[in-house]
Design a protein around this motif. Sequence first.
Motif, short mmCIF file in Angstrom:
data_model
loop_
_atom_site.label_atom_id
_atom_site.label_comp_id
_atom_site.label_asym_id
_atom_site.label_seq_id
_atom_site.Cartn_x
_atom_site.Cartn_y
_atom_site.Cartn_z
N VAL A 65 0.87 -1.19 0.00
CA VAL A 65 0.00 0.00 0.00
C VAL A 65 0.90 1.23 0.00
CG1 VAL A 65 -1.70 1.27 1.39
CG2 VAL A 65 -1.80 -1.24 1.29
N ILE A 66 0.56 2.23 -0.81
CA ILE A 66 1.36 3.46 -0.82
C ILE A 66 0.57 4.61 -0.17
CG2 ILE A 66 0.72 4.08 -3.22
CD1 ILE A 66 3.68 5.13 -3.49
N VAL A 67 1.27 5.39 0.66
CA VAL A 67 0.64 6.51 1.37
C VAL A 67 1.55 7.73 1.30
CG1 VAL A 67 -0.61 4.98 2.97
CG2 VAL A 67 1.63 5.88 3.64
N GLN A 68 0.97 8.90 1.66
CA GLN A 68 1.71 10.16 1.55
C GLN A 68 1.85 10.84 2.92
OE1 GLN A 68 -1.07 11.76 -1.37
NE2 GLN A 68 0.54 11.80 -2.90
N PRO A 69 2.91 10.50 3.68
CA PRO A 69 3.08 11.16 4.96
C PRO A 69 3.51 12.62 4.80
CG PRO A 69 4.93 9.68 4.56
CD PRO A 69 3.98 9.55 3.37
N PRO A 70 3.27 13.48 5.80
CA PRO A 70 2.65 13.13 7.07
C PRO A 70 1.18 12.78 6.86
CG PRO A 70 2.83 15.53 6.87
CD PRO A 70 3.54 14.94 5.69
N VAL A 71 0.71 11.74 7.50
CA VAL A 71 -0.68 11.34 7.25
C VAL A 71 -1.28 10.65 8.48
CG1 VAL A 71 -0.24 9.04 6.19
CG2 VAL A 71 -2.17 10.43 5.40
N TYR A 72 -2.60 10.73 8.56
CA TYR A 72 -3.40 10.11 9.62
C TYR A 72 -2.87 8.68 9.90
CZ TYR A 72 -7.77 8.26 11.64
OH TYR A 72 -8.71 7.67 12.45
N PRO A 73 -2.42 8.42 11.13
CA PRO A 73 -1.68 7.18 11.41
C PRO A 73 -2.33 5.87 10.93
CG PRO A 73 -1.54 8.67 13.29
CD PRO A 73 -2.47 9.32 12.31
N GLN A 125 -1.47 16.43 19.64
CA GLN A 125 -1.19 15.15 18.98
C GLN A 125 0.24 15.19 18.43
OE1 GLN A 125 -4.34 13.06 18.19
NE2 GLN A 125 -2.90 11.38 18.13
N GLU A 126 1.04 14.24 18.88
CA GLU A 126 2.46 14.22 18.51
C GLU A 126 2.67 14.07 17.02
OE1 GLU A 126 3.89 11.22 21.43
OE2 GLU A 126 5.83 12.13 20.88
N GLY A 127 3.49 14.94 16.45
CA GLY A 127 3.75 14.89 15.01
C GLY A 127 4.35 13.57 14.56
N SER A 128 5.18 12.96 15.41
CA SER A 128 5.86 11.73 14.99
C SER A 128 4.86 10.60 14.72
CB SER A 128 6.87 11.30 16.06
OG SER A 128 6.20 11.14 17.28
N LYS A 174 11.99 25.47 15.07
CA LYS A 174 12.86 26.62 15.40
C LYS A 174 13.04 26.79 16.90
CE LYS A 174 12.71 29.47 11.34
NZ LYS A 174 11.65 30.17 10.64
N LEU A 175 12.12 26.27 17.68
CA LEU A 175 12.24 26.39 19.15
C LEU A 175 13.10 25.28 19.74
CD1 LEU A 175 8.67 27.46 20.33
CD2 LEU A 175 10.71 28.86 20.10
N ARG A 176 13.46 24.31 18.93
CA ARG A 176 14.27 23.17 19.39
C ARG A 176 13.70 22.54 20.66
NH1 ARG A 176 18.94 22.88 16.73
NH2 ARG A 176 19.48 24.65 15.42
N VAL A 177 12.41 22.27 20.60
CA VAL A 177 11.76 21.64 21.76
C VAL A 177 12.27 20.20 21.92
CG1 VAL A 177 9.68 23.08 21.74
CG2 VAL A 177 9.76 21.00 20.33
N PRO A 178 12.19 19.63 23.13
CA PRO A 178 12.72 18.28 23.32
C PRO A 178 11.88 17.23 22.59
CG PRO A 178 11.57 19.01 25.28
CD PRO A 178 11.60 20.19 24.36
N LYS A 179 12.43 16.06 22.42
CA LYS A 179 11.76 14.96 21.73
C LYS A 179 10.45 14.57 22.41
CE LYS A 179 14.34 12.06 18.66
NZ LYS A 179 15.04 13.16 18.01
N ASP A 180 10.47 14.68 23.76
CA ASP A 180 9.27 14.29 24.51
C ASP A 180 8.37 15.50 24.82
OD1 ASP A 180 10.99 15.51 26.24
OD2 ASP A 180 10.85 14.01 27.82
N SER A 237 8.75 14.75 13.88
CA SER A 237 8.75 14.88 15.34
C SER A 237 8.79 16.35 15.80
CB SER A 237 9.91 14.10 15.94
OG SER A 237 11.10 14.57 15.39
N SER A 238 9.12 17.28 14.90
CA SER A 238 9.12 18.68 15.33
C SER A 238 7.72 19.30 15.18
CB SER A 238 10.13 19.49 14.52
OG SER A 238 9.68 19.64 13.19
N TYR A 239 6.79 18.53 14.64
CA TYR A 239 5.43 19.06 14.46
C TYR A 239 4.50 18.58 15.57
CZ TYR A 239 6.50 20.49 9.68
OH TYR A 239 7.04 21.11 8.59
#
Length: 393
Positions: free
Chosen positions: A113-121, A352-355, A332-338, A362-364
């Motif tokens: 299956v092919i998908v276009q991320p970023p996309v609904y998990p 909702q976590e971007g990752s 740009k804010l370099r927020v932490p991973k968590d 992960s920055s979104y």
Amino acid sequence: MYQFDQVCSRLHTSCTKWDRYENRYQLHDVIPLWVADMDFACMPQIKEAMAKRLQHPIYGYTDPSDDVYQAIIEWEKRRHGITVKKEEIVLNTGVVYGFYALIEMLVKENEKVIVQPPVYPPFFNTPKSLCRKVIYSPLLHDENGWHMDFEGFEEHLKKDPSISLFLLCNPHNPTGNCYTLAEIERIIAICDRYHVWVISDEIHADIVMPNQHHVSALKCDASYHDHLIVLGSPTKTFNLAGLKISYAIIKNNALQAEFAAKAKASGLSSINIFGFEALICAYREGEQWNQACCTYIYENFQFLKHFIETYMPQVAFTIPQATYLAWLDFSKLRVPKDFASRLKWEGHVEVQEGSGFGSAYSSYQRINVACPRATLEEGMKRIYAWLKQHSYL
Ligand SMILES: Cc1ncc(COP(=O)(O)O)c(C=O)c1O
């Protein structure tokens, strides 16, 4: 006329969005800006239509009346300009269950299956749960927004003949893209060249911002309809996700019959009676409510944009064309991973976590603005306070 500003507490209703904090995490007072449902009371007529059915004390197995099909046919015609016949519709409980069953039916175990991320998990998690491999053709991002990578997409299909299905998110969650007819036709034509099925998930089709326009995949040339399935539902538009009703539009007769049989055998087409009542009412009487709701959502986006420009201008955000979901870039804010987790536990606001939409994002963070403005404002103030307290601003 409608009270979108009114805070309607959802606590103690087993609500997925609000009730998990106390039940699951023993956390109190969290503002949830994550899962895609709205904190608005539904249209009063829908409640009345369901209350009317409630009066009859037997809630046994119930078949869809002709009114259900007619309501869908008229809505699709009026709102999206597409002509649908009753025999092309397969009623389903949820959209995700719908594409689960379609993937199982159309994609062999050694196919992809092919998908276009970023996309609904669920676009990649659902095929994976069925042991179907997933190929990623990421959307491209530039100063004008997010775009399909037509060349990259075609390259994948050319290289890998085992790709047999494309899951299109139209409008796109989380970027909010409404695609143009030219874009839709181009991607569907590529799929046609490589004999790839297309499922267009159009659950967000009716949450569209002013001067934007949703184009159903069924607007593409009829010669492509044979390998196309459109999934629609009133549940996002009218905030009815708990009622579990959606539908597939399938122009290919043989495929429609095969899927209808599968939906029946698996219970996928066994719909809640209140879902029928709600769909008929929403699609027959809901135009004005939907307009008012989209206007309120748009004003919330404007509020959000102003808040970001004023208090956290390093965060990148553009008002989306559709959906009530804001896709914010915090890189740009370099927020932490968590960051998302810390916002929940320390800042008492959940995004909702971007990752979750693809490992590269992960920055979104995705923020749901379909709530009274006071709730959105409080949520944003908490995000700001956390960033300030931890010296990211
Ligand atoms: C693109 C998309 N498809 C499907 C769904 C869920 O649909 P359902 O609740 O009918 O399974 C969502 C919910 O957020 C969504 O964003």
